[in-house]
Design a protein around this motif. Structure first.
Motif, PDB file in Angstrom:
ATOM      1  N   UNK A  24      -2.656  43.010  24.180  1.00 54.06           N
ATOM      2  CA  UNK A  24      -3.268  41.942  23.400  1.00 54.06           C
ATOM      3  C   UNK A  24      -4.062  42.488  22.213  1.00 54.06           C
ATOM      4  N   UNK A  25      -4.778  43.581  22.446  1.00 59.18           N
ATOM      5  CA  UNK A  25      -5.570  44.175  21.364  1.00 59.18           C
ATOM      6  C   UNK A  25      -4.668  44.638  20.220  1.00 59.18           C
ATOM      7  N   UNK A  26      -3.529  45.217  20.566  1.00 57.32           N
ATOM      8  CA  UNK A  26      -2.603  45.697  19.537  1.00 57.32           C
ATOM      9  C   UNK A  26      -1.968  44.524  18.782  1.00 57.32           C
ATOM     10  N   UNK A  27      -1.613  43.478  19.508  1.00 57.70           N
ATOM     11  CA  UNK A  27      -1.054  42.290  18.864  1.00 57.70           C
ATOM     12  C   UNK A  27      -2.085  41.668  17.914  1.00 57.70           C
ATOM     13  N   UNK A  28      -3.323  41.581  18.368  1.00 60.37           N
ATOM     14  CA  UNK A  28      -4.384  41.020  17.528  1.00 60.37           C
ATOM     15  C   UNK A  28      -4.568  41.860  16.262  1.00 60.37           C
ATOM     16  N   UNK A  29      -4.608  43.166  16.437  1.00 58.95           N
ATOM     17  CA  UNK A  29      -4.863  44.079  15.325  1.00 58.95           C
ATOM     18  C   UNK A  29      -3.782  43.980  14.255  1.00 58.95           C
ATOM     19  N   UNK A  30      -2.557  43.787  14.661  1.00 59.96           N
ATOM     20  CA  UNK A  30      -1.432  43.786  13.733  1.00 59.96           C
ATOM     21  C   UNK A  30      -1.153  42.421  13.094  1.00 59.96           C
ATOM     22  N   UNK A  31      -1.912  41.405  13.482  1.00 59.35           N
ATOM     23  CA  UNK A  31      -1.583  40.041  13.062  1.00 59.35           C
ATOM     24  C   UNK A  31      -2.567  39.481  12.043  1.00 59.35           C
ATOM     25  N   UNK A  32      -2.014  38.658  11.142  1.00 62.37           N
ATOM     26  CA  UNK A  32      -2.825  37.944  10.153  1.00 62.37           C
ATOM     27  C   UNK A  32      -3.067  36.497  10.566  1.00 62.37           C
ATOM     28  N   UNK A  33      -2.279  35.994  11.505  1.00 55.07           N
ATOM     29  CA  UNK A  33      -2.382  34.602  11.931  1.00 55.07           C
ATOM     30  C   UNK A  33      -1.721  34.474  13.306  1.00 55.07           C
ATOM     31  N   UNK A  34      -2.069  33.380  14.000  1.00 56.97           N
ATOM     32  CA  UNK A  34      -1.576  33.182  15.371  1.00 56.97           C
ATOM     33  C   UNK A  34      -0.975  31.793  15.528  1.00 56.97           C
ATOM     34  N   UNK A  35       0.228  31.761  16.106  1.00 58.37           N
ATOM     35  CA  UNK A  35       0.923  30.512  16.386  1.00 58.37           C
ATOM     36  C   UNK A  35       1.204  30.450  17.883  1.00 58.37           C
ATOM     37  N   UNK A  36       0.792  29.359  18.513  1.00 57.76           N
ATOM     38  CA  UNK A  36       0.933  29.218  19.960  1.00 57.76           C
ATOM     39  C   UNK A  36       1.960  28.144  20.274  1.00 57.76           C
ATOM     40  N   UNK A  37       2.990  28.529  21.025  1.00 53.84           N
ATOM     41  CA  UNK A  37       4.007  27.592  21.495  1.00 53.84           C
ATOM     42  C   UNK A  37       3.734  27.289  22.965  1.00 53.84           C
ATOM     43  N   UNK A  38       4.416  26.302  23.545  1.00 54.12           N
ATOM     44  CA  UNK A  38       4.249  26.055  24.975  1.00 54.12           C
ATOM     45  C   UNK A  38       4.560  27.310  25.787  1.00 54.12           C
ATOM     46  N   UNK A  39       3.775  27.535  26.818  1.00 54.28           N
ATOM     47  CA  UNK A  39       3.963  28.715  27.659  1.00 54.28           C
ATOM     48  C   UNK A  39       3.182  28.575  28.952  1.00 54.28           C
TER      49      UNK A  39
END
Length: 197
Positions: A93-108
């Protein structure tokens, strides 16, 4: 505006309705069409795989981040332009956060919920100002939204929490919201004292 690294949180479960896979495919295609890149959980299966394949088919760069313990369980997507294997879920999660400029959440499932709530909380607390959008054309997250409203009504959640997130029912609208520069939320001492949004 283009060129965002967009992190998509979504399902890795194989027991879901086809409409959710189709939504993931639409997201991947739209992401590529708008010139963005994808950061995802690095799995080949379910919605994770669908969004990545559609993004690559449209010419987008894809980065997958997966913990070692799930490489065989979720079947790591070796077709990613970059596949990062982390020691555990927290570093994933930390790596995903670090590499991202924005977050999109789909059903899960609960993993997606965990990712959503962590990013949402950290944005409310002023730890980042990256756009956060829930794409929910089928109303899967309506009970969550109702719950947060109820918690706010009882004083457990501050109204500012709703300034930290956007909700959308269509793919184009979700990307429009992701591409809007977000206002940085400056937390008050009260926010930190209670350590709750």
């Amino acid at each position: 505006m283009g060129g965002l690294a967009i992190c998509v949180f979504c399902a890795s479960s194989s027991r879901i309705d086809r409409r959710h896979l189709e939504l993931a495919e639409q997201v991947g295609a739209e992401l590529a069409r708008r010139g963005h890149s994808l950061v995802s959980g690095g799995a080949k299966v379910s919605c994770m795989g669908a969004v990545a394949r559609a993004a690559r088919a449209g010419g987008a760069r894809t980065v997958g981040v997966i913990p070692q313990a799930l490489v065989s369980v979720e079947i790591a997507d070796q077709d990613n332009d970059e596949l990062i294997v982390t020691p555990d879920m927290r570093s994933r999660k930390a790596e995903m956060d670090r590499r991202s400029d924005a977050f999109l959440v789909l059903p899960g499932g609960i993993g997606t919920l965990e990712e959503l709530l962590e990013i949402w909380t950290s944005r409310v607390l002023g730890m980042h100002d990256k756009p956060l959008v829930i794409l929910d054309p089928h109303g899967m997250y309506e009970p969550l939204r109702d719950l947060v409203v109820k918690l706010a009504d009882h004083g457990f959640v501050r109204p500012r929490a709703f300034d930290a997130i956007s909700w959308s029912r269509s793919v184009p609208e979700a990307f429009d919201l992701l591409e809007v520069r977000q206002v940085h939320l400056t937390p008050t001492g009260e926010d930190y004292a209670e350590a709750e949004p």
